[in-house]
Design a protein around this motif. Sequence first.
Motif, PDB file in Angstrom:
ATOM      1  N   SER A 143      75.020  33.125  33.999  1.00  0.00           N
ATOM      2  CA  SER A 143      74.234  34.221  33.420  1.00  0.00           C
ATOM      3  C   SER A 143      73.693  35.401  34.443  1.00  0.00           C
ATOM      4  O   SER A 143      73.530  36.535  33.924  1.00  0.00           O
ATOM      5  N   ARG A 144      73.745  34.718  35.682  1.00  0.00           N
ATOM      6  CA  ARG A 144      73.498  35.903  36.656  1.00  0.00           C
ATOM      7  C   ARG A 144      74.856  36.558  37.160  1.00  0.00           C
ATOM      8  O   ARG A 144      74.813  37.530  38.082  1.00  0.00           O
ATOM      9  N   GLY A 145      75.868  36.387  36.279  1.00  0.00           N
ATOM     10  CA  GLY A 145      77.178  37.149  36.777  1.00  0.00           C
ATOM     11  C   GLY A 145      77.878  36.577  38.042  1.00  0.00           C
ATOM     12  O   GLY A 145      78.905  37.405  38.581  1.00  0.00           O
ATOM     13  N   MET A 146      77.568  35.344  38.569  1.00  0.00           N
ATOM     14  CA  MET A 146      78.246  34.865  39.723  1.00  0.00           C
ATOM     15  C   MET A 146      79.447  34.473  39.326  1.00  0.00           C
ATOM     16  O   MET A 146      79.650  33.730  38.617  1.00  0.00           O
ATOM     17  N   THR A 147      80.532  34.813  40.408  1.00  0.00           N
ATOM     18  CA  THR A 147      81.869  34.447  39.735  1.00  0.00           C
ATOM     19  C   THR A 147      82.115  32.976  40.494  1.00  0.00           C
ATOM     20  O   THR A 147      81.221  32.341  41.415  1.00  0.00           O
ATOM     21  N   SER A 148      83.009  32.255  40.226  1.00  0.00           N
ATOM     22  CA  SER A 148      83.465  30.882  40.700  1.00  0.00           C
ATOM     23  C   SER A 148      83.801  31.248  42.040  1.00  0.00           C
ATOM     24  O   SER A 148      83.505  29.998  42.892  1.00  0.00           O
ATOM     25  N   GLU A 149      84.302  32.270  42.665  1.00  0.00           N
ATOM     26  CA  GLU A 149      84.537  32.398  43.888  1.00  0.00           C
ATOM     27  C   GLU A 149      83.381  32.386  44.878  1.00  0.00           C
ATOM     28  O   GLU A 149      83.344  31.711  46.050  1.00  0.00           O
ATOM     29  N   GLN A 153      82.280  29.804  47.628  1.00  0.00           N
ATOM     30  CA  GLN A 153      81.997  30.224  49.222  1.00  0.00           C
ATOM     31  C   GLN A 153      80.799  29.805  49.694  1.00  0.00           C
ATOM     32  O   GLN A 153      80.534  29.336  50.624  1.00  0.00           O
ATOM     33  N   PHE A 154      79.715  30.015  48.638  1.00  0.00           N
ATOM     34  CA  PHE A 154      78.274  29.518  49.099  1.00  0.00           C
ATOM     35  C   PHE A 154      77.841  28.131  48.847  1.00  0.00           C
ATOM     36  O   PHE A 154      76.733  27.874  48.826  1.00  0.00           O
ATOM     37  N   ARG A 155      78.776  27.261  48.266  1.00  0.00           N
ATOM     38  CA  ARG A 155      78.836  25.947  47.691  1.00  0.00           C
ATOM     39  C   ARG A 155      77.373  25.667  47.083  1.00  0.00           C
ATOM     40  O   ARG A 155      76.655  24.851  47.319  1.00  0.00           O
ATOM     41  N   ILE A 156      77.160  26.360  45.820  1.00  0.00           N
ATOM     42  CA  ILE A 156      76.239  26.276  44.970  1.00  0.00           C
ATOM     43  C   ILE A 156      75.899  24.864  44.605  1.00  0.00           C
ATOM     44  O   ILE A 156      77.136  24.450  43.931  1.00  0.00           O
ATOM     45  N   GLY A 157      75.073  24.347  44.337  1.00  0.00           N
ATOM     46  CA  GLY A 157      74.879  22.623  44.166  1.00  0.00           C
ATOM     47  C   GLY A 157      73.762  22.674  42.988  1.00  0.00           C
ATOM     48  O   GLY A 157      73.110  23.573  42.589  1.00  0.00           O
ATOM     49  N   TYR A 158      73.720  21.219  42.533  1.00  0.00           N
ATOM     50  CA  TYR A 158      72.386  21.140  41.722  1.00  0.00           C
ATOM     51  C   TYR A 158      72.037  19.404  41.801  1.00  0.00           C
ATOM     52  O   TYR A 158      73.056  18.676  42.117  1.00  0.00           O
ATOM     53  N   GLU A 265      65.836  40.316  49.667  1.00  0.00           N
ATOM     54  CA  GLU A 265      64.637  39.189  49.630  1.00  0.00           C
ATOM     55  C   GLU A 265      65.083  37.843  49.056  1.00  0.00           C
ATOM     56  O   GLU A 265      64.065  36.853  49.141  1.00  0.00           O
ATOM     57  N   GLY A 266      66.117  37.758  48.389  1.00  0.00           N
ATOM     58  CA  GLY A 266      66.430  36.686  47.683  1.00  0.00           C
ATOM     59  C   GLY A 266      67.954  36.303  47.874  1.00  0.00           C
ATOM     60  O   GLY A 266      68.853  37.079  48.283  1.00  0.00           O
ATOM     61  N   TYR A 267      68.144  34.953  47.606  1.00  0.00           N
ATOM     62  CA  TYR A 267      69.669  34.391  47.974  1.00  0.00           C
ATOM     63  C   TYR A 267      70.347  35.045  46.753  1.00  0.00           C
ATOM     64  O   TYR A 267      71.712  35.146  47.281  1.00  0.00           O
ATOM     65  N   THR A 268      70.061  35.093  45.744  1.00  0.00           N
ATOM     66  CA  THR A 268      71.005  35.417  44.683  1.00  0.00           C
ATOM     67  C   THR A 268      71.395  37.084  44.872  1.00  0.00           C
ATOM     68  O   THR A 268      72.497  37.476  44.549  1.00  0.00           O
ATOM     69  N   ASP A 269      70.378  37.629  45.444  1.00  0.00           N
ATOM     70  CA  ASP A 269      70.864  39.211  45.746  1.00  0.00           C
ATOM     71  C   ASP A 269      71.770  39.071  46.718  1.00  0.00           C
ATOM     72  O   ASP A 269      72.622  39.998  46.888  1.00  0.00           O
ATOM     73  N   VAL A 270      71.600  38.382  47.862  1.00  0.00           N
ATOM     74  CA  VAL A 270      72.736  38.408  48.847  1.00  0.00           C
ATOM     75  C   VAL A 270      74.193  38.063  48.320  1.00  0.00           C
ATOM     76  O   VAL A 270      75.118  38.729  48.689  1.00  0.00           O
ATOM     77  N   ILE A 271      74.116  36.872  47.581  1.00  0.00           N
ATOM     78  CA  ILE A 271      75.635  36.596  46.981  1.00  0.00           C
ATOM     79  C   ILE A 271      75.774  37.609  46.293  1.00  0.00           C
ATOM     80  O   ILE A 271      77.220  37.890  46.208  1.00  0.00           O
ATOM     81  N   ALA A 272      75.022  38.394  45.439  1.00  0.00           N
ATOM     82  CA  ALA A 272      75.518  39.351  44.505  1.00  0.00           C
ATOM     83  C   ALA A 272      76.447  40.746  45.453  1.00  0.00           C
ATOM     84  O   ALA A 272      77.199  41.260  44.996  1.00  0.00           O
ATOM     85  N   HIS A 274      77.653  40.219  48.344  1.00  0.00           N
ATOM     86  CA  HIS A 274      79.034  39.793  48.952  1.00  0.00           C
ATOM     87  C   HIS A 274      79.895  39.714  47.989  1.00  0.00           C
ATOM     88  O   HIS A 274      81.162  40.389  47.930  1.00  0.00           O
ATOM     89  N   GLN A 275      79.803  39.517  46.544  1.00  0.00           N
ATOM     90  CA  GLN A 275      80.381  39.571  45.461  1.00  0.00           C
ATOM     91  C   GLN A 275      80.837  40.901  45.081  1.00  0.00           C
ATOM     92  O   GLN A 275      82.125  41.331  44.760  1.00  0.00           O
ATOM     93  N   TYR A 276      80.233  41.993  45.541  1.00  0.00           N
ATOM     94  CA  TYR A 276      80.578  43.242  45.032  1.00  0.00           C
ATOM     95  C   TYR A 276      81.058  44.019  46.518  1.00  0.00           C
ATOM     96  O   TYR A 276      80.980  45.170  46.425  1.00  0.00           O
ATOM     97  N   GLY A 277      81.358  43.328  47.286  1.00  0.00           N
ATOM     98  CA  GLY A 277      81.971  43.666  48.643  1.00  0.00           C
ATOM     99  C   GLY A 277      81.023  44.155  49.781  1.00  0.00           C
ATOM    100  O   GLY A 277      81.292  44.522  50.748  1.00  0.00           O
ATOM    101  N   VAL A 278      79.653  44.084  49.426  1.00  0.00           N
ATOM    102  CA  VAL A 278      78.602  44.439  50.546  1.00  0.00           C
ATOM    103  C   VAL A 278      78.477  43.161  51.439  1.00  0.00           C
ATOM    104  O   VAL A 278      77.499  42.522  51.161  1.00  0.00           O
ATOM    105  N   LYS A 279      79.434  42.891  52.381  1.00  0.00           N
ATOM    106  CA  LYS A 279      79.371  41.585  52.979  1.00  0.00           C
ATOM    107  C   LYS A 279      78.603  41.552  54.166  1.00  0.00           C
ATOM    108  O   LYS A 279      78.686  40.534  54.810  1.00  0.00           O
ATOM    109  N   ASN A 280      77.621  42.478  54.263  1.00  0.00           N
ATOM    110  CA  ASN A 280      76.976  42.373  55.534  1.00  0.00           C
ATOM    111  C   ASN A 280      75.326  42.011  55.197  1.00  0.00           C
ATOM    112  O   ASN A 280      74.415  42.508  56.060  1.00  0.00           O
TER     113      ASN A 280
END
Length: 653
Positions: A143-149, A153-158, A265-272, A274-280
């Motif tokens: 629902s956050r739009g995070m791709t399987s890639e 890469q970030f080894r999301i877990g549960y 400020e947040g982990y999901t913001d960072v992952i987003a 990287h997903q959109y090519g802003v990898k710094n």
Amino acid sequence: MDLTSDIREQVRSQTDIVALIGEAVALTPQRGGREHVGLCCFHDDHNPSMRVYADRQSYRCWVCNAGGDCFSFVMEREKIGFREALELLAKRAHIKLPEFAGRRGDEDTRTAVYEVLLWAQELFHKTFLGDPLAAAARDYIHSRGMTSEMVKQFRIGYHPNSWDWLQSQARGKFKPDLLLAARLIGQRDNGPGFHDFFVDRVLFPIRNERGQAVGFGCRILPGSTHPAKYWNSPESPVFLKSKLVFALDAARDEIRKTETALICEGYTDVIACHQYGVKNAVATLGTALTDQHVTILKRFARKVVLVYDGDAAGMAAAERVLERFIVQDVDLRILTLPEGLDPDEFLAAKGGDALRALVESAPEALDFKLRCLHAKYPSKTLDSRQRILEEMLQVLASAPRMSQHVREGLLLAALAERLGLREEQVRDRLQEVRIDVARRAPRPSTSMSPQAPHQVPPQRPHSANGESFPTRSEPQRTIVPSETGRLFAGRLNLDDQLECELLEIVLTVPALTEIVRSAIATTAIRHPQLQLLLAETYRLGGNRSWTFESLLGALEDPELKRLAVWLDERARAKDLAAKLREPGADSDETCPPFLRRSIDAFHWRREEQSQLQRVAPTSPASGEGSPPSEEADQLLRQAYQFHQRRATKRTGA
């Protein structure tokens, strides 16, 4: 594990020290790539003072004297012993080490903590990907739009909704003591035993600069009633929040390339990002930005951009950070996103290029504060200008160490220009404000001195058997022994100079070791560390193919490695290699004239000292007017002969 020289050499030879140190420091090549320079990671470095030598596979800081080889770097940076550094570098180089029969229990080593954290990371990730119990977690992430890639890469877990699930998975693999040391479980409050951490939460592994899992950040699922929405691992031997940055391992290369670090400020913001090519993009670990975070990032980046949500809370957070970091030697920018959006929402609506454009045009910290004040006092009256000036000066007066920093002059000049005031007026008013701030500051308590005997020192984390772990919060530099420190400080006496030159020659041309050994015994060397280092070269001298790199690999004492690198740099500065190639008419073919002169100078110094010691007792011993004894007369004759030989040597007769 058998720590033979062959194993050490294999690991050392397959570890490029430039690449290794480059994981922690942005290095700039010099002299055709033979040397690299960067900010030292062992002290608060402002001007690049660390030198890394590709040809010698060594490094040295000219300020704090840190130095050595790849093993030294890992030992000092991670605060671990040689064996653990060897294991870490072997794993990095994909070298399988033989088992070590004398190894202590795995739970007592940082290596074992890394191993269990890696196991937990992969178990959580596998559970997230395929376990039916993780369906709600997968729905939330999707629902956050995070791709399987990105998930991979970030080894999301549960972690499933069970308070002993991880302990049952670890049974037969890892002991509870090790799970506790890694902060994967905690002690029960209401009885004996343990409980799992991270229960029924989505997990984001937190990794160090080398990509090793050191802890976890986690978030509750939608619908949960748990009051703590976000939670991080408790601090452990390998996990210290103030010294870690989320996703730095993934962002480091792009930060180097762009010379810009984006802090969200947040982990999901960072992952987003990287997903959109802003990898710094990176993030702090649920804590406010600290000096240590900025110090870490400025090793790679010239510009640090703080990205805040565009709502009122984000604006307030942006203003709070100014006072603390406006003095930092970094181009600090503040970016608040439009329309009250967070980075995740902005990227979904506008895309990565739009965010990069905003980052590129983000205002400097001073400009951002001025914009906020102009919005707060919109009129152009004298009163508004004075209020803006006073609030800006409050920020500068409260900033730590600002009065000692050249940056203050630049900021005052810019502030005066923007407000249409003379710089002298602004500077004078700052001094008045600074005095007022100091007067209002609470005075430190004098009831307890720093050395008071009843003060309790900070406690180290302990393993289950009571052994203390070194922490990353302890001082980064070891105390240099006084004798070695005297050399590093340039306080060399004549003995030191002669002994150092002999070692510099041996380090420059190892093939000359046997000539030096045949002329000078190690016991003749008076400086204790120089004596130990020369003894190690003699030990290696049986193998005429030994090199400076193999010497560093054979040395386990970090202090001797620092000394060897220091001597090697002195030899380079003197261009000893060229001097040792100079021919001499009266010299034999095996001993270069420069070495012969060094050996002769050493022997003359020792003979001179010996004669002085022999003659000294003869002067007042027998009393005034009494005839000299036969023994004293013989000593005087020997002294006369010695001085004749010395005079002949000096005149060249």
